[in-house]
Scaffold this active site. Structure first.
Site, PDB file in Angstrom:
ATOM      1  N   TYR A 135       3.892  -7.317  16.691  1.00 19.56           N
ATOM      2  CA  TYR A 135       3.885  -6.496  15.344  1.00 19.56           C
ATOM      3  C   TYR A 135       4.740  -5.191  15.839  1.00 19.56           C
ATOM      4  O   TYR A 135       5.573  -4.599  15.414  1.00 19.56           O
ATOM      5  CB  TYR A 135       2.640  -5.968  14.851  1.00 19.56           C
ATOM      6  CG  TYR A 135       2.853  -4.620  13.955  1.00 19.56           C
ATOM      7  CD1 TYR A 135       3.401  -4.674  12.769  1.00 19.56           C
ATOM      8  CD2 TYR A 135       2.248  -3.578  14.616  1.00 19.56           C
ATOM      9  CE1 TYR A 135       3.509  -3.472  11.867  1.00 19.56           C
ATOM     10  CE2 TYR A 135       2.175  -2.566  13.600  1.00 19.56           C
ATOM     11  CZ  TYR A 135       2.927  -2.396  12.537  1.00 19.56           C
ATOM     12  OH  TYR A 135       2.942  -1.172  11.845  1.00 19.56           O
ATOM     13  N   PRO A 150      -9.097  -5.673  22.410  1.00 16.03           N
ATOM     14  CA  PRO A 150      -7.846  -5.668  22.950  1.00 16.03           C
ATOM     15  C   PRO A 150      -6.741  -4.998  22.504  1.00 16.03           C
ATOM     16  O   PRO A 150      -6.691  -5.344  21.165  1.00 16.03           O
ATOM     17  CB  PRO A 150      -7.808  -6.920  23.548  1.00 16.03           C
ATOM     18  CG  PRO A 150      -9.003  -7.933  23.282  1.00 16.03           C
ATOM     19  CD  PRO A 150      -9.585  -6.864  21.896  1.00 16.03           C
ATOM     20  N   THR A 192       3.139   2.910  16.661  1.00 15.78           N
ATOM     21  CA  THR A 192       2.809   2.027  17.574  1.00 15.78           C
ATOM     22  C   THR A 192       4.158   1.863  18.318  1.00 15.78           C
ATOM     23  O   THR A 192       3.739   1.382  19.475  1.00 15.78           O
ATOM     24  CB  THR A 192       2.471   0.548  16.779  1.00 15.78           C
ATOM     25  OG1 THR A 192       1.942  -0.227  17.702  1.00 15.78           O
ATOM     26  CG2 THR A 192       3.908  -0.054  16.229  1.00 15.78           C
ATOM     27  N   LYS A 199       2.124  -6.498   8.640  1.00 17.64           N
ATOM     28  CA  LYS A 199       1.576  -5.342   9.465  1.00 17.64           C
ATOM     29  C   LYS A 199       0.419  -5.708  10.064  1.00 17.64           C
ATOM     30  O   LYS A 199      -0.193  -4.622  10.634  1.00 17.64           O
ATOM     31  CB  LYS A 199       1.648  -4.079   8.505  1.00 17.64           C
ATOM     32  CG  LYS A 199       0.535  -4.331   7.392  1.00 17.64           C
ATOM     33  CD  LYS A 199      -0.007  -3.119   6.713  1.00 17.64           C
ATOM     34  CE  LYS A 199      -1.130  -3.382   6.040  1.00 17.64           C
ATOM     35  NZ  LYS A 199      -1.692  -2.193   5.264  1.00 17.64           N
ATOM     36  N   TYR A 242       1.013  -1.264  -0.283  1.00 17.21           N
ATOM     37  CA  TYR A 242       0.194  -0.048   0.005  1.00 17.21           C
ATOM     38  C   TYR A 242       1.036   1.353   0.192  1.00 17.21           C
ATOM     39  O   TYR A 242       0.719   2.125  -0.685  1.00 17.21           O
ATOM     40  CB  TYR A 242      -0.950  -0.078   1.230  1.00 17.21           C
ATOM     41  CG  TYR A 242      -1.669   1.171   1.468  1.00 17.21           C
ATOM     42  CD1 TYR A 242      -2.558   1.978   0.674  1.00 17.21           C
ATOM     43  CD2 TYR A 242      -1.840   1.411   2.764  1.00 17.21           C
ATOM     44  CE1 TYR A 242      -3.055   2.687   0.802  1.00 17.21           C
ATOM     45  CE2 TYR A 242      -2.791   2.473   3.188  1.00 17.21           C
ATOM     46  CZ  TYR A 242      -3.448   3.306   2.227  1.00 17.21           C
ATOM     47  OH  TYR A 242      -4.237   4.382   2.664  1.00 17.21           O
ATOM     48  N   SER A 279       6.435   2.980  12.971  1.00 18.60           N
ATOM     49  CA  SER A 279       5.036   3.460  13.060  1.00 18.60           C
ATOM     50  C   SER A 279       4.832   4.027  14.506  1.00 18.60           C
ATOM     51  O   SER A 279       5.594   3.762  15.421  1.00 18.60           O
ATOM     52  CB  SER A 279       4.368   2.038  13.105  1.00 18.60           C
ATOM     53  OG  SER A 279       3.186   2.191  13.867  1.00 18.60           O
ATOM     54  N   ARG A 309      -7.331   8.911  16.505  1.00 20.01           N
ATOM     55  CA  ARG A 309      -6.380   8.658  15.912  1.00 20.01           C
ATOM     56  C   ARG A 309      -6.033   9.855  14.685  1.00 20.01           C
ATOM     57  O   ARG A 309      -7.029  10.785  14.853  1.00 20.01           O
ATOM     58  CB  ARG A 309      -6.816   7.453  14.904  1.00 20.01           C
ATOM     59  CG  ARG A 309      -7.057   6.088  15.546  1.00 20.01           C
ATOM     60  CD  ARG A 309      -5.624   5.627  16.242  1.00 20.01           C
ATOM     61  NE  ARG A 309      -5.653   4.094  16.451  1.00 20.01           N
ATOM     62  CZ  ARG A 309      -6.053   4.033  17.800  1.00 20.01           C
ATOM     63  NH1 ARG A 309      -6.269   5.049  18.535  1.00 20.01           N
ATOM     64  NH2 ARG A 309      -6.084   2.865  18.314  1.00 20.01           N
ATOM     65  N   LYS A 336       8.726  -3.234  15.158  1.00 18.44           N
ATOM     66  CA  LYS A 336       9.173  -1.914  14.640  1.00 18.44           C
ATOM     67  C   LYS A 336       9.903  -1.402  15.933  1.00 18.44           C
ATOM     68  O   LYS A 336      11.199  -0.614  15.491  1.00 18.44           O
ATOM     69  CB  LYS A 336       7.839  -1.008  14.568  1.00 18.44           C
ATOM     70  CG  LYS A 336       6.954  -1.500  13.580  1.00 18.44           C
ATOM     71  CD  LYS A 336       7.580  -1.196  12.186  1.00 18.44           C
ATOM     72  CE  LYS A 336       6.808  -1.840  10.973  1.00 18.44           C
ATOM     73  NZ  LYS A 336       7.235  -1.617   9.804  1.00 18.44           N
TER      74      LYS A 336
HETATM   75  C1  UD1 Z   1      -2.634  -0.290  14.105  1.00 19.48           C
HETATM   76  C2  UD1 Z   1      -1.306   0.058  14.662  1.00 19.48           C
HETATM   77  C3  UD1 Z   1      -0.538   0.721  13.943  1.00 19.48           C
HETATM   78  C4  UD1 Z   1      -0.318  -0.060  12.677  1.00 19.48           C
HETATM   79  C5  UD1 Z   1      -1.677  -0.460  12.039  1.00 19.48           C
HETATM   80  C6  UD1 Z   1      -1.424  -1.236  10.979  1.00 19.48           C
HETATM   81  C7  UD1 Z   1      -1.347   0.458  17.114  1.00 19.48           C
HETATM   82  C8  UD1 Z   1      -1.348   1.392  18.204  1.00 19.48           C
HETATM   83  N1  UD1 Z   1      -1.540   1.032  15.885  1.00 19.48           N
HETATM   84  O1  UD1 Z   1      -3.315   0.787  13.991  1.00 19.48           O
HETATM   85  O2  UD1 Z   1       0.804   1.013  14.371  1.00 19.48           O
HETATM   86  O3  UD1 Z   1       0.571   0.477  11.769  1.00 19.48           O
HETATM   87  O4  UD1 Z   1      -2.360  -0.977  12.969  1.00 19.48           O
HETATM   88  O5  UD1 Z   1      -2.189  -2.288  10.614  1.00 19.48           O
HETATM   89  O6  UD1 Z   1      -0.947  -0.694  17.525  1.00 19.48           O
HETATM   90  N2  UD1 Z   1     -11.748   0.129  14.622  1.00 19.48           N
HETATM   91  C9  UD1 Z   1     -13.087  -0.192  14.638  1.00 19.48           C
HETATM   92  N3  UD1 Z   1     -13.649  -1.107  13.793  1.00 19.48           N
HETATM   93  C10 UD1 Z   1     -12.866  -2.037  12.830  1.00 19.48           C
HETATM   94  C11 UD1 Z   1     -11.580  -1.410  12.841  1.00 19.48           C
HETATM   95  C12 UD1 Z   1     -10.883  -0.657  13.483  1.00 19.48           C
HETATM   96  O7  UD1 Z   1     -13.788   0.559  15.678  1.00 19.48           O
HETATM   97  O8  UD1 Z   1     -13.426  -2.697  12.199  1.00 19.48           O
HETATM   98  C13 UD1 Z   1     -11.039   1.336  15.164  1.00 19.48           C
HETATM   99  C14 UD1 Z   1     -10.056   0.760  16.247  1.00 19.48           C
HETATM  100  O9  UD1 Z   1     -10.593   0.307  17.401  1.00 19.48           O
HETATM  101  C15 UD1 Z   1      -9.028   1.920  16.356  1.00 19.48           C
HETATM  102  C16 UD1 Z   1      -9.269   2.557  15.127  1.00 19.48           C
HETATM  103  O10 UD1 Z   1     -10.465   2.150  14.521  1.00 19.48           O
HETATM  104  O11 UD1 Z   1      -9.676   2.499  17.565  1.00 19.48           O
HETATM  105  C17 UD1 Z   1      -8.173   2.305  14.115  1.00 19.48           C
HETATM  106  O12 UD1 Z   1      -7.971   1.270  13.809  1.00 19.48           O
HETATM  107  P1  UD1 Z   1      -6.989   0.569  12.765  1.00 19.48           P
HETATM  108  O13 UD1 Z   1      -7.184   1.113  11.660  1.00 19.48           O
HETATM  109  O14 UD1 Z   1      -6.869  -0.927  12.895  1.00 19.48           O
HETATM  110  O15 UD1 Z   1      -5.427   1.136  13.088  1.00 19.48           O
HETATM  111  P2  UD1 Z   1      -4.650   1.098  14.767  1.00 19.48           P
HETATM  112  O16 UD1 Z   1      -5.344   0.237  15.458  1.00 19.48           O
HETATM  113  O17 UD1 Z   1      -4.669   2.563  15.072  1.00 19.48           O
END
Ligand code: UD1
Length: 337
Positions: free
Chosen positions: A153, A298, A130, A88, A15, A128, A235, A157
């Protein structure tokens, strides 16, 4: 005018790799793209060619394969390497930690060894936010302490940054920029390239667009009882083209930076909640979205967004594209694939 640098991109069919390849080629850099397609799709390479309207220089292979790397490095005298190749998925890393440690760590060490053998001294690393874990305060700047990683993961990093730090100390000619991405979203406005999850997406925006497209029955918001203004997580969503352009700046500026290893946040500097993003998506696309509130996920960080001043000071870079544009571009891409 000085000659443009020759750049090797690993993970170039992914990506962020594909979007960065486009920006570099459009700026006239000579690029070689490599990928092993372990978690990427060949069609993004055609998408790159459609945008830049020229043939790309692509080689299929694995970054952990020293013989493959030697054959790539012997053909071109690179100035810099941009290392995207890595797994990732936070969720998958919890289920298969060794897969993550082997791939993400070994690909970096093999690459650094190859760079050393071929006297290539500049590397831009895909890190990241993260690495900060649950930050003590927001916005997060680069001096924030690195907390215990929330997943294997995240640990890879942090470890990769440590490996780079130690290698810089041992090799006085090596220069590193570690770019700490916040949440990349969106797609190229042409809709020729975008995010292409090979499985059920973990990330929010691909899940949103797939649900809006009717490919998934509903989106679950992971928690609305967090200590944030609307209860959902906060975020920093950054348009992937802005993110890609930061890599071009890093390649251009790496020799002017104060330290031989620099850690730089890439984000907009603004926090947007999950619920705000969903409402914005409905608003800008006019497409209904079936969503409901579910339990917390979680390991989620509650709130994080970047202090992006260092990127402006050192790279003369800041984001230009809005959340509206990012969501429109993501939706345009979803409708095409
Ligand atoms: C995570 C990692 C980031 C990594 C990325 C790559 C952490 C803090 N962040 O980002 O470093 O590069 O994954 O995959 O570990 N959400 C929903 N419903 C969904 C999907 C997501 O509510 O179906 C919410 C999540 O709870 C979160 C937000 O959307 O609050 C963003 O989630 P996501 O896109 O997975 O990214 P991160 O978890 O921030």
């Amino acid at each position: 005018m000085t000659a443009k640098k020759k750049i090797l991109l690993t993970g170039a069919a992914g990506y962020i790799g594909a979007h960065t390849a486009v920006e570099l080629i459009e700026q006239g850099f000579e690029t070689v793209l490599i990928d092993n397609f372990s978690n990427s799709d060949r069609s993004l390479l055609q998408g790159i060619e459609q945008i830049v309207k020229q043939k790309i220089n692509f080689r299929e292979g694995d970054c952990r394969d020293a013989a493959f790397l030697d054959s790539v490095f012997s053909k071109t005298k690179f100035d810099s390497v941009i290392h995207f190749a890595a797994f990732k998925s936070v969720k998958e890393s919890v289920l298969h930690p060794l897969k993550y440690y082997e791939n993400n760590i070994e690909s970096l060490t093999a690459l650094l060894r190859a760079m050393h053998r071929h006297q290539v001294n500049e590397i831009i690393f895909s890190s990241s936010c993260t690495v900060y874990g649950q930050p003590d305060s927001i916005p997060v700047d680069e001096k924030a302490p690195l907390k215990k990683a929330e997943s294997p993961y995240g640990a890879t990093k942090q470890m990769c940054e440590q490996i780079l730090e130690d290698t810089v100390k041992a090799h006085p000619s090596l220069k590193v920029v570690s770019l700490r991405y916040f949440n990349p979203i969106g797609a190229h406005p042409s809709a020729h390239i975008g995010e292409m999850p090979t499985d059920v997406p973990d990330n929010l925006v691909p899940y949103v667009t797939q649900t809006a497209a009717g490919l998934r029955p509903k989106l679950v918001v992971f928690g609305d009882d967090y200590p944030t203004p609307d209860g959902s997580c906060l975020r920093d969503f950054i348009h992937v083209v802005d993110l890609a352009q930061a890599h071009v700046r890093a390649v251009e500026k790496i020799n002017d930076l104060p330290h031989r290893i620099e850690y730089i946040n890439l984000g907009t500097g603004e926090g947007v909640s999950v619920l705000q993003l969903i409402k914005k998506f409905i608003d800008v696309t006019g497409v209904p979205l079936n969503y409901e509130i579910g339990p917390r996920r979680p390991g989620d960080v509650v709130k994080t967004y970047a202090d992006a001043h260092k990127a402006l000071a050192l790279l003369n870079w800041k984001t230009k594209r809005s959340l509206d544009e990012a969501l429109q571009d993501a939706w345009r891409w979803q409708q095409k694939i």
